[in-house]
Design a protein around this motif. Structure first.
Motif, PDB file in Angstrom:
ATOM      1  N   ALA A  51      38.597  12.654  28.865  1.00  0.00           N
ATOM      2  CA  ALA A  51      38.467  14.115  28.917  1.00  0.00           C
ATOM      3  C   ALA A  51      37.032  14.531  28.628  1.00  0.00           C
ATOM      4  CB  ALA A  51      39.429  14.766  27.927  1.00  0.00           C
ATOM      5  N   GLY A  52      36.375  13.867  27.689  1.00  0.00           N
ATOM      6  CA  GLY A  52      34.984  14.177  27.382  1.00  0.00           C
ATOM      7  C   GLY A  52      34.070  13.930  28.566  1.00  0.00           C
ATOM      8  N   LYS A  53      34.278  12.816  29.243  1.00  0.00           N
ATOM      9  CA  LYS A  53      33.465  12.521  30.433  1.00  0.00           C
ATOM     10  C   LYS A  53      33.713  13.556  31.518  1.00  0.00           C
ATOM     11  CE  LYS A  53      33.096   7.544  29.670  1.00  0.00           C
ATOM     12  NZ  LYS A  53      33.485   6.206  30.146  1.00  0.00           N
ATOM     13  N   ALA A  54      34.974  13.920  31.714  1.00  0.00           N
ATOM     14  CA  ALA A  54      35.307  14.921  32.732  1.00  0.00           C
ATOM     15  C   ALA A  54      34.696  16.273  32.373  1.00  0.00           C
ATOM     16  CB  ALA A  54      36.822  15.040  32.882  1.00  0.00           C
ATOM     17  N   ALA A  55      34.743  16.638  31.095  1.00  0.00           N
ATOM     18  CA  ALA A  55      34.155  17.908  30.661  1.00  0.00           C
ATOM     19  C   ALA A  55      32.642  17.895  30.875  1.00  0.00           C
ATOM     20  CB  ALA A  55      34.491  18.176  29.196  1.00  0.00           C
ATOM     21  N   GLY A  56      32.001  16.783  30.611  1.00  0.00           N
ATOM     22  CA  GLY A  56      30.563  16.666  30.856  1.00  0.00           C
ATOM     23  C   GLY A  56      30.227  16.850  32.327  1.00  0.00           C
ATOM     24  N   MET A  57      31.029  16.239  33.186  1.00  0.00           N
ATOM     25  CA  MET A  57      30.800  16.387  34.626  1.00  0.00           C
ATOM     26  C   MET A  57      31.019  17.837  35.066  1.00  0.00           C
ATOM     27  SD  MET A  57      32.493  13.010  36.262  1.00  0.00           S
ATOM     28  CE  MET A  57      32.060  11.390  35.694  1.00  0.00           C
ATOM     29  N   LEU A  58      32.062  18.467  34.525  1.00  0.00           N
ATOM     30  CA  LEU A  58      32.310  19.868  34.874  1.00  0.00           C
ATOM     31  C   LEU A  58      31.183  20.765  34.368  1.00  0.00           C
ATOM     32  CD1 LEU A  58      36.146  20.174  34.260  1.00  0.00           C
ATOM     33  CD2 LEU A  58      34.957  20.218  36.447  1.00  0.00           C
ATOM     34  N   GLY A  59      30.664  20.485  33.198  1.00  0.00           N
ATOM     35  CA  GLY A  59      29.538  21.249  32.672  1.00  0.00           C
ATOM     36  C   GLY A  59      28.311  21.097  33.557  1.00  0.00           C
ATOM     37  N   ALA A  60      28.027  19.873  33.972  1.00  0.00           N
ATOM     38  CA  ALA A  60      26.888  19.626  34.860  1.00  0.00           C
ATOM     39  C   ALA A  60      27.098  20.324  36.204  1.00  0.00           C
ATOM     40  CB  ALA A  60      26.691  18.126  35.049  1.00  0.00           C
ATOM     41  N   ALA A  61      28.326  20.309  36.701  1.00  0.00           N
ATOM     42  CA  ALA A  61      28.616  20.994  37.962  1.00  0.00           C
ATOM     43  C   ALA A  61      28.422  22.503  37.811  1.00  0.00           C
ATOM     44  CB  ALA A  61      30.041  20.696  38.414  1.00  0.00           C
ATOM     45  N   GLY A  62      28.825  23.054  36.667  1.00  0.00           N
ATOM     46  CA  GLY A  62      28.614  24.476  36.418  1.00  0.00           C
ATOM     47  C   GLY A  62      27.138  24.821  36.372  1.00  0.00           C
ATOM     48  N   PHE A  63      26.348  23.977  35.724  1.00  0.00           N
ATOM     49  CA  PHE A  63      24.903  24.209  35.659  1.00  0.00           C
ATOM     50  C   PHE A  63      24.273  24.123  37.047  1.00  0.00           C
ATOM     51  CE2 PHE A  63      20.522  22.669  34.941  1.00  0.00           C
ATOM     52  CZ  PHE A  63      20.028  23.788  34.285  1.00  0.00           C
ATOM     53  N   ALA A  64      24.697  23.137  37.835  1.00  0.00           N
ATOM     54  CA  ALA A  64      24.183  23.011  39.202  1.00  0.00           C
ATOM     55  C   ALA A  64      24.562  24.235  40.035  1.00  0.00           C
ATOM     56  CB  ALA A  64      24.717  21.732  39.850  1.00  0.00           C
ATOM     57  N   GLY A  65      25.784  24.728  39.840  1.00  0.00           N
ATOM     58  CA  GLY A  65      26.203  25.940  40.546  1.00  0.00           C
ATOM     59  C   GLY A  65      25.377  27.138  40.129  1.00  0.00           C
ATOM     60  N   TYR A  66      25.082  27.231  38.845  1.00  0.00           N
ATOM     61  CA  TYR A  66      24.242  28.323  38.331  1.00  0.00           C
ATOM     62  C   TYR A  66      22.862  28.277  38.980  1.00  0.00           C
ATOM     63  CZ  TYR A  66      21.109  30.739  35.120  1.00  0.00           C
ATOM     64  OH  TYR A  66      20.147  31.547  34.590  1.00  0.00           O
ATOM     65  N   ALA A  68      22.067  26.935  41.808  1.00  0.00           N
ATOM     66  CA  ALA A  68      22.200  27.284  43.220  1.00  0.00           C
ATOM     67  C   ALA A  68      22.262  28.798  43.399  1.00  0.00           C
ATOM     68  CB  ALA A  68      23.446  26.625  43.809  1.00  0.00           C
ATOM     69  N   VAL A  69      23.004  29.488  42.536  1.00  0.00           N
ATOM     70  CA  VAL A  69      23.104  30.950  42.629  1.00  0.00           C
ATOM     71  C   VAL A  69      21.739  31.594  42.373  1.00  0.00           C
ATOM     72  CG1 VAL A  69      24.084  32.984  41.482  1.00  0.00           C
ATOM     73  CG2 VAL A  69      25.565  31.096  42.136  1.00  0.00           C
ATOM     74  N   VAL A  70      21.023  31.099  41.373  1.00  0.00           N
ATOM     75  CA  VAL A  70      19.699  31.662  41.074  1.00  0.00           C
ATOM     76  C   VAL A  70      18.757  31.455  42.262  1.00  0.00           C
ATOM     77  CG1 VAL A  70      17.649  31.368  39.611  1.00  0.00           C
ATOM     78  CG2 VAL A  70      19.915  31.491  38.576  1.00  0.00           C
ATOM     79  N   LEU A  71      18.717  30.245  42.786  1.00  0.00           N
ATOM     80  CA  LEU A  71      17.803  29.967  43.899  1.00  0.00           C
ATOM     81  C   LEU A  71      18.212  30.724  45.160  1.00  0.00           C
ATOM     82  CD1 LEU A  71      17.153  26.175  43.279  1.00  0.00           C
ATOM     83  CD2 LEU A  71      15.620  28.102  42.831  1.00  0.00           C
ATOM     84  N   LEU A  72      19.500  30.848  45.419  1.00  0.00           N
ATOM     85  CA  LEU A  72      19.950  31.636  46.573  1.00  0.00           C
ATOM     86  C   LEU A  72      19.608  33.116  46.388  1.00  0.00           C
ATOM     87  CD1 LEU A  72      23.387  29.969  47.418  1.00  0.00           C
ATOM     88  CD2 LEU A  72      21.306  29.947  48.803  1.00  0.00           C
ATOM     89  N   SER A  73      19.681  33.578  45.154  1.00  0.00           N
ATOM     90  CA  SER A  73      19.295  34.964  44.882  1.00  0.00           C
ATOM     91  C   SER A  73      17.816  35.180  45.177  1.00  0.00           C
ATOM     92  CB  SER A  73      19.596  35.334  43.426  1.00  0.00           C
ATOM     93  OG  SER A  73      20.980  35.292  43.185  1.00  0.00           O
ATOM     94  N   ILE A  92      17.810  45.423  44.685  1.00  0.00           N
ATOM     95  CA  ILE A  92      19.080  45.361  45.422  1.00  0.00           C
ATOM     96  C   ILE A  92      19.882  44.129  45.000  1.00  0.00           C
ATOM     97  CG2 ILE A  92      20.084  44.977  47.719  1.00  0.00           C
ATOM     98  CD1 ILE A  92      17.828  46.795  48.811  1.00  0.00           C
ATOM     99  N   VAL A  93      19.232  42.979  44.924  1.00  0.00           N
ATOM    100  CA  VAL A  93      19.923  41.751  44.519  1.00  0.00           C
ATOM    101  C   VAL A  93      20.434  41.880  43.085  1.00  0.00           C
ATOM    102  CG1 VAL A  93      19.632  39.274  44.089  1.00  0.00           C
ATOM    103  CG2 VAL A  93      18.706  40.293  46.167  1.00  0.00           C
ATOM    104  N   ALA A  94      19.625  42.471  42.208  1.00  0.00           N
ATOM    105  CA  ALA A  94      20.040  42.645  40.813  1.00  0.00           C
ATOM    106  C   ALA A  94      21.254  43.574  40.718  1.00  0.00           C
ATOM    107  CB  ALA A  94      18.883  43.189  39.987  1.00  0.00           C
TER     108      ALA A  94
END
Length: 138
Positions: A51-66, A68-73, A92-94
């Motif tokens: 579960a800890g490893k899975a949570a770490g991967m999900l956290g990293a995926a969330g950061f990568a998604g964040y 991506a959103v910043v760069l796309l913005s 407008i973006v804000a």
């Protein structure tokens, strides 16, 4: 009081008293219980590690998604800056992100209001167990 000895029983079994047999059973049950608890600990540790490893991967995926959103913005801001002033494009973006955040906040707050922290089924079963302990035959 000793147990009658069958014809093929070893001598030490025939000489064992009922108290000794009950004591042996009690010791065996205690040892079995300790072994089961140890096994449960090992299994829980393994599952917690997974579960800890899975949570770490999900956290990293969330950061990568964040990111991506910043760069796309930024890309949207620069794209809009080609047709209008860069300050207006950033505004407008804000505003769009503020609206998205507001909608998510209102929906999350409304869902949070429906959360009931009391485990009603557990409370009910504990009450039933207490009632049974008071009157086990009824």
């Amino acid at each position: 009081m000793t147990i009658p000895r069958p014809h093929d029983a070893p001598d030490h079994v025939a000489d064992t008293s009922i108290g000794d047999l009950i004591g042996n059973i009690s010791n065996d049950l205690s040892q079995l219980f300790r072994q089961e608890v140890d096994l449960a600990k090992v299994e829980m540790k393994q599952e917690a590690t997974k579960a800890g490893k899975a949570a770490g991967m999900l956290g990293a995926a969330g950061f990568a998604g964040y990111l991506a959103v910043v760069l796309l913005s930024f890309a949207v801001v620069f794209g809009l800056a080609n047709v209008m002033d860069a300050g207006w494009a950033a505004l407008i973006v804000a505003v769009v992100w503020a609206a998205v955040g507001g909608v998510l906040f209102v929906n999350g707050r409304n869902k949070l209001k429906t959360v009931d922290p009391v485990p009603h089924r557990t409370v009910d079963t504990l009450k039933e167990d207490a009632q049974w302990l008071k009157n086990p035959t009824g």
